[in-house]
Design a protein around this motif. Structure first.
Motif, PDB file in Angstrom:
ATOM      1  N   ASN A  55       3.878  -7.026   1.057  1.00 12.28           N
ATOM      2  CA  ASN A  55       4.732  -6.730   1.889  1.00 12.28           C
ATOM      3  C   ASN A  55       6.424  -6.861   1.598  1.00 12.28           C
TER       4      ASN A  55
ATOM      5  N   LYS B 292      10.600   1.066   4.238  1.00 11.55           N
ATOM      6  CA  LYS B 292       9.282   1.199   3.557  1.00 11.55           C
ATOM      7  C   LYS B 292       9.023   2.478   2.900  1.00 11.55           C
TER       8      LYS B 292
ATOM      9  N   ARG C  26      10.120   2.980  -0.837  1.00 12.92           N
ATOM     10  CA  ARG C  26       9.544   2.506  -2.010  1.00 12.92           C
ATOM     11  C   ARG C  26       9.073   3.346  -2.970  1.00 12.92           C
TER      12      ARG C  26
ATOM     13  N   THR D 228       6.059   2.038  -4.852  1.00 15.97           N
ATOM     14  CA  THR D 228       4.431   1.833  -4.497  1.00 15.97           C
ATOM     15  C   THR D 228       4.741   0.704  -3.287  1.00 15.97           C
ATOM     16  N   HIS D 229       3.286   0.616  -2.903  1.00 14.99           N
ATOM     17  CA  HIS D 229       2.911  -0.510  -1.745  1.00 14.99           C
ATOM     18  C   HIS D 229       3.460  -1.960  -2.272  1.00 14.99           C
ATOM     19  N   TYR D 230       3.795  -2.166  -3.590  1.00 11.21           N
ATOM     20  CA  TYR D 230       4.060  -3.272  -4.200  1.00 11.21           C
ATOM     21  C   TYR D 230       5.248  -3.680  -4.726  1.00 11.21           C
TER      22      TYR D 230
ATOM     23  N   SER E 294       5.786   6.760  -2.913  1.00 11.23           N
ATOM     24  CA  SER E 294       4.493   7.108  -2.577  1.00 11.23           C
ATOM     25  C   SER E 294       3.653   7.306  -3.701  1.00 11.23           C
TER      26      SER E 294
ATOM     27  N   SER F  35       0.771   5.232  -6.611  1.00 10.94           N
ATOM     28  CA  SER F  35      -0.176   4.075  -6.837  1.00 10.94           C
ATOM     29  C   SER F  35       0.286   3.071  -7.704  1.00 10.94           C
ATOM     30  N   HIS F  36      -0.191   1.946  -7.755  1.00 15.58           N
ATOM     31  CA  HIS F  36      -0.046   0.898  -8.613  1.00 15.58           C
ATOM     32  C   HIS F  36      -0.011   1.322 -10.236  1.00 15.58           C
TER      33      HIS F  36
ATOM     34  N   GLY G 230      -3.482   6.977   1.792  1.00 17.46           N
ATOM     35  CA  GLY G 230      -2.829   5.670   1.593  1.00 17.46           C
ATOM     36  C   GLY G 230      -1.191   5.694   1.429  1.00 17.46           C
ATOM     37  N   GLY G 231      -0.882   6.882   0.884  1.00 16.55           N
ATOM     38  CA  GLY G 231       0.632   7.117   0.830  1.00 16.55           C
ATOM     39  C   GLY G 231       1.354   7.298   1.984  1.00 16.55           C
ATOM     40  N   TRP G 232       2.475   8.076   1.848  1.00 18.23           N
ATOM     41  CA  TRP G 232       3.562   8.453   2.994  1.00 18.23           C
ATOM     42  C   TRP G 232       3.949   9.677   2.634  1.00 18.23           C
TER      43      TRP G 232
END
Length: 357
Positions: free
Chosen positions: A33, A64, A67, A69-71, A110, A112-113, A126-128
């Motif tokens: 987060n 957000k 970014r 990635t989500h990480y 957007s 992946s890891h 799961g992206g944006w």
């Protein structure tokens, strides 16, 4: 006048660096987060123990949608400040300084890891929805972004300003705006991506407008004693009349200097994968050298800097003011201590480690 070398101190506004060795921003993809944790304090703290003069964080997303990635780590909310306070306190105890690199990835977001290949994630997966200067993808396998409205541009500038305020609250010594590597600001100033027809597209002045306006707004809210740096892509590495060139970077650097920027990190590329034949020791150093010579602004050099003598020569010859290193610091967190021994410099060594040096 004393001869400069890699271990000469450098003062930028009120920040005094004990040497010219800098840990370059390196994405760790280990935040939750947007918050940093144990990995980050060990990763960055070990480089401070190792003797670096300045440690620049990985790119900290200003919102957000900015970014990769989500990480990614971020400074888009106040809850993300505390972790950096802890890290900065430890780094300062080692005699090093810290800079927060704030960024927005634009259409390069957007993904992946890295363990999953850094592949583009659709909103359905799961992206944006990514946004950029224009609905133009930087290169194959990247998202096709939505063109930002002027209202959205104003919001992004505010997000950068708020991230800068949080960086001050977190105890950073300096701030670096990431405006290179094909990320959002680069997606505006390069004609390769920017196809806009309004006040943020077309002419050189319009294409640099977002970066200039954001820089001015950040400079106005951070302490006057705090250095402000900008990382740019000095060239696009594209054989295209529309491509961004070193001459453009020299003009941009001069403008940024006039509005309160203290140092330019001269990196390059971001829209193409560079042929390995064009990568060799110090291959990007001439960009920093040219910008420094033409504008008088302080510069940081990057690009396959891996050896003590090599880094020392960059400083001693006046090509740049800082030697900024990434991969070599991954291999050797204690590069500065090893470099000091090679160059015959006496430096402070943490008492816990003296038996090894």
């Amino acid at each position: 006048m004393a001869t400069l070398n890699l271990f000469s101190p450098l003062q930028i506004r009120d920040m005094v660096l004990k040497n010219r060795i800098v840990v370059s921003p390196m994405q760790q993809f280990s935040a939750v987060n947007g918050k940093v944790g144990h990995w980050h304090i060990v990763h960055l703290g070990s480089r401070a123990v190792g003797g670096a003069g300045l440690i620049i964080t990985e790119s900290l997303a200003v919102n957000k949608e900015g970014r990769s990635t989500h990480y990614d780590a971020g400074l888009w909310n106040d809850a993300q400040i505390a972790g950096w306070r802890t890290i900065n306190k430890f780094i300062h105890q080692q005699g090093a300084k810290t800079a927060a690199q704030i960024a927005h990835f634009g259409s390069k977001g957007s993904r992946s890891h890295p363990n999953d290949g850094l592949q583009y994630l659709t909103p359905e997966n799961g992206g944006w929805l990514t946004k950029s200067s224009s609905a133009v993808a930087p290169f194959n396998n990247m998202s096709l972004p939505k063109e930002l409205s002027v209202k959205e541009i104003v919001k992004i500038k505010k997000d950068f300003v708020n991230a800068a305020k949080r960086a001050v609250a977190a105890g950073f010594d300096a701030i670096e705006i990431h405006a290179g590597h094909g990320y959002l600001f680069h997606q505006f100033y390069s004609n390769i991506i920017n196809h806009r027809l309004d006040g943020y597209g077309g002419s050189f002045e319009n294409r640099i407008r977002l970066l200039v306006e954001t820089t001015e707004e950040i400079r106005a809210v951070i302490p006057q004693t705090m250095p402000l740096m900008v990382r740019i892509s000095a060239v696009d590495y594209l054989d295209d009349d529309k491509a961004w060139k070193i001459e453009d970077s020299i003009v941009l650097a001069g403008i940024l200097k006039q509005i309160g920027v203290d140092l330019i990190t001269a990196s390059a590329g971001g829209f193409v994968f560079l042929d390995k034949s064009r990568v060799f020791p110090s291959y990007q150093v001439p960009f920093a050298e040219k910008i420094k010579a033409e504008t008088g602004i302080l510069t940081g050099a990057v690009g396959a800097i891996t050896e003590a003598a090599q880094a020392d020569e960059i400083i001693a010859s006046g090509k740049a003011d800082l030697a900024i290193m990434a991969r070599e610091f991954l291999r050797d967190p204690y590069f500065p201590l090893h470099a000091a021994k090679i160059l015959g410099e006496n430096v402070d060594i943490p008492f816990q480690y003296k038996r090894a040096f």
